[in-house]
Design an enzyme around this catalytic site. Structure first.
Site, PDB file in Angstrom:
ATOM      1  N   CYS A  77      39.333  44.293  46.857  1.00  0.00           N
ATOM      2  CA  CYS A  77      39.870  45.256  45.895  1.00  0.00           C
ATOM      3  C   CYS A  77      39.468  46.660  46.325  1.00  0.00           C
ATOM      4  O   CYS A  77      38.278  47.001  46.330  1.00  0.00           O
ATOM      5  CB  CYS A  77      39.344  44.955  44.485  1.00  0.00           C
ATOM      6  SG  CYS A  77      40.005  46.081  43.223  1.00  0.00           S
ATOM      7  N   CYS A  80      37.947  48.692  43.109  1.00  0.00           N
ATOM      8  CA  CYS A  80      36.594  48.325  42.675  1.00  0.00           C
ATOM      9  C   CYS A  80      35.617  48.212  43.831  1.00  0.00           C
ATOM     10  O   CYS A  80      34.406  48.070  43.602  1.00  0.00           O
ATOM     11  CB  CYS A  80      36.635  47.003  41.913  1.00  0.00           C
ATOM     12  SG  CYS A  80      37.612  47.048  40.393  1.00  0.00           S
ATOM     13  N   HIS A  90      42.485  41.968  39.827  1.00  0.00           N
ATOM     14  CA  HIS A  90      42.287  43.300  39.254  1.00  0.00           C
ATOM     15  C   HIS A  90      43.306  43.537  38.148  1.00  0.00           C
ATOM     16  O   HIS A  90      44.505  43.345  38.341  1.00  0.00           O
ATOM     17  CB  HIS A  90      42.435  44.371  40.330  1.00  0.00           C
ATOM     18  CG  HIS A  90      42.129  45.755  39.840  1.00  0.00           C
ATOM     19  ND1 HIS A  90      40.857  46.283  39.833  1.00  0.00           N
ATOM     20  CD2 HIS A  90      42.941  46.718  39.314  1.00  0.00           C
ATOM     21  CE1 HIS A  90      40.885  47.510  39.345  1.00  0.00           C
ATOM     22  NE2 HIS A  90      42.139  47.794  39.021  1.00  0.00           N
ATOM     23  N   CYS A  91      42.816  43.923  36.977  1.00  0.00           N
ATOM     24  CA  CYS A  91      43.692  44.228  35.846  1.00  0.00           C
ATOM     25  C   CYS A  91      43.963  45.729  35.839  1.00  0.00           C
ATOM     26  O   CYS A  91      43.032  46.528  35.712  1.00  0.00           O
ATOM     27  CB  CYS A  91      43.039  43.784  34.529  1.00  0.00           C
ATOM     28  SG  CYS A  91      44.038  44.179  33.074  1.00  0.00           S
ATOM     29  N   CYS A  94      42.949  47.237  32.207  1.00  0.00           N
ATOM     30  CA  CYS A  94      41.500  47.385  31.991  1.00  0.00           C
ATOM     31  C   CYS A  94      40.821  48.147  33.120  1.00  0.00           C
ATOM     32  O   CYS A  94      39.674  48.584  32.970  1.00  0.00           O
ATOM     33  CB  CYS A  94      40.849  46.013  31.843  1.00  0.00           C
ATOM     34  SG  CYS A  94      41.452  45.047  30.436  1.00  0.00           S
ATOM     35  N   CYS A  97      38.111  44.399  37.896  1.00  0.00           N
ATOM     36  CA  CYS A  97      38.387  43.062  38.387  1.00  0.00           C
ATOM     37  C   CYS A  97      37.823  42.060  37.385  1.00  0.00           C
ATOM     38  O   CYS A  97      36.663  42.165  36.978  1.00  0.00           O
ATOM     39  CB  CYS A  97      37.756  42.861  39.761  1.00  0.00           C
ATOM     40  SG  CYS A  97      38.677  43.650  41.102  1.00  0.00           S
ATOM     41  N   HIS A 104      46.759  39.832  30.880  1.00  0.00           N
ATOM     42  CA  HIS A 104      46.337  40.840  29.905  1.00  0.00           C
ATOM     43  C   HIS A 104      47.214  40.687  28.669  1.00  0.00           C
ATOM     44  O   HIS A 104      48.430  40.821  28.735  1.00  0.00           O
ATOM     45  CB  HIS A 104      46.472  42.251  30.472  1.00  0.00           C
ATOM     46  CG  HIS A 104      45.935  43.304  29.539  1.00  0.00           C
ATOM     47  ND1 HIS A 104      44.619  43.698  29.545  1.00  0.00           N
ATOM     48  CD2 HIS A 104      46.533  44.010  28.543  1.00  0.00           C
ATOM     49  CE1 HIS A 104      44.420  44.618  28.612  1.00  0.00           C
ATOM     50  NE2 HIS A 104      45.574  44.820  27.997  1.00  0.00           N
ATOM     51  N   CYS A 105      46.565  40.373  27.556  1.00  0.00           N
ATOM     52  CA  CYS A 105      47.297  40.073  26.327  1.00  0.00           C
ATOM     53  C   CYS A 105      47.388  41.316  25.442  1.00  0.00           C
ATOM     54  O   CYS A 105      46.361  41.837  24.985  1.00  0.00           O
ATOM     55  CB  CYS A 105      46.604  38.936  25.569  1.00  0.00           C
ATOM     56  SG  CYS A 105      47.467  38.454  24.054  1.00  0.00           S
ATOM     57  N   CYS A 111      41.829  41.607  28.118  1.00  0.00           N
ATOM     58  CA  CYS A 111      42.163  40.801  29.277  1.00  0.00           C
ATOM     59  C   CYS A 111      41.642  39.389  29.049  1.00  0.00           C
ATOM     60  O   CYS A 111      40.480  39.190  28.699  1.00  0.00           O
ATOM     61  CB  CYS A 111      41.528  41.402  30.528  1.00  0.00           C
ATOM     62  SG  CYS A 111      42.520  41.175  31.993  1.00  0.00           S
TER      63      CYS A 111
END
Length: 270
Positions: A77, A80, A90-91, A94, A97, A104-105, A111
């Site tokens: 990543c 990060c 990785h989100c 957010c 990682c 992601h809800c 997440c």
């Protein structure tokens, strides 16, 4: 009284699991997956992609990392600055990682990953039961409204509204919960269902499938009395996950470094 007791039990479990899904922060990879200052400087100063891949491979030798990128490189990543553990992604929302990231809800504004996946599943299950209970208890008043026995105008609106909302959410949650039950039975995440994880021997959508019972234990734990409670009981720490028991000759990822070294020595002796 029985209706009220059941209603409040479902309501408490519904709120409890929703609360845990929201406020259980996603677990991020440990420090050993982050690059040191020297490795980071060496990686950034190198312009050749093939040499960068070698640097990442050297760093990842000491880590239990078995999944790869599409071209066979180490999953890294850039944002990060860390080696991604297996099933970690990785989100972008957010900006971190997340270990065993599922998705992601937006409904819980969090997440869903290793730390709260069990809570999310229980939230769906208790929401489903909650809607079903409301629809079942309101349905008899809907029959009275349909037959003309219900004369109060306000009651008609309340009955129709409750029944419509309960049935609508029940149907939508039923498909979502059924899909995640299928994912749990196959030991896959939502991301892995759309894109199979890649190992050294290529993509394998069943790479983490251990069988139905062990797949359930991966998420809910071995203590069955804790399965239906919003208490953390998932196996492992989110950094390493057992893989399918294949022959090591067919799947070299299942062999550890000592076995690799023994094989090398045997080949040299031969």
């Amino acid at each position: 009284v029985a209706y009220l007791i059941i209603f409040h039990i479902l309501f408490v479990l519904f709120v409890w699991t929703y609360w845990k899904s929201i406020f259980t922060l996603p677990v991020q990879p440990g420090k050993k997956y982050h690059m040191s200052y020297a490795d980071k400087e060496r990686y950034e100063n190198e312009e050749r992609p093939e040499v960068q891949r070698q640097i990442l491979a050297e760093i990842a030798r000491k880590l239990p990392v078995y999944t790869r990128t599409g071209n066979g490189g180490i999953r890294f990543c850039d944002r990060c600055q860390l080696i991604k553990p297996d099933r970690c992604h990785h989100c972008s929302v957010c900006a971190v990682c997340v270990l065993k990231m599922d998705h992601h809800c937006p409904w819980v504004n969090n997440c869903i990953g290793f730390s709260n996946y069990k809570f999310f599943l229980l939230f769906l299950a208790y929401s489903l039961l909650y809607c079903l209970y409301i629809a079942a208890t309101v349905f008899k008043y809907f029959i009275k409204y349909w037959t003309g026995e219900l004369t109060n105008g306000r009651s008609k609106f309340h009955v129709l509204f409750l029944l419509f909302v309960a049935v609508m959410f029940f149907v939508s949650l039923m498909f979502l919960f059924g899909y995640h039950c299928w994912l749990v039975s196959r030991n896959r995440s939502t991301l892995e269902a759309f894109s199979a994880p890649v190992f050294q021997n290529g993509p394998d959508k069943n790479g983490f499938n251990l069988g139905f019972v062990k797949n359930l234990q991966q998420v809910f734990g071995e203590e069955k009395k804790l399965w239906l409670l919003p208490i953390a009981s998932s196996q492992g720490d989110g950094h390493f996950f057992p893989m399918r028991a294949l022959c090591e000759a067919q799947n070299p990822l299942l062999a550890n470094e000592e076995q690799w070294e023994d094989d090398r020595i045997d080949e040299e002796l031969h």
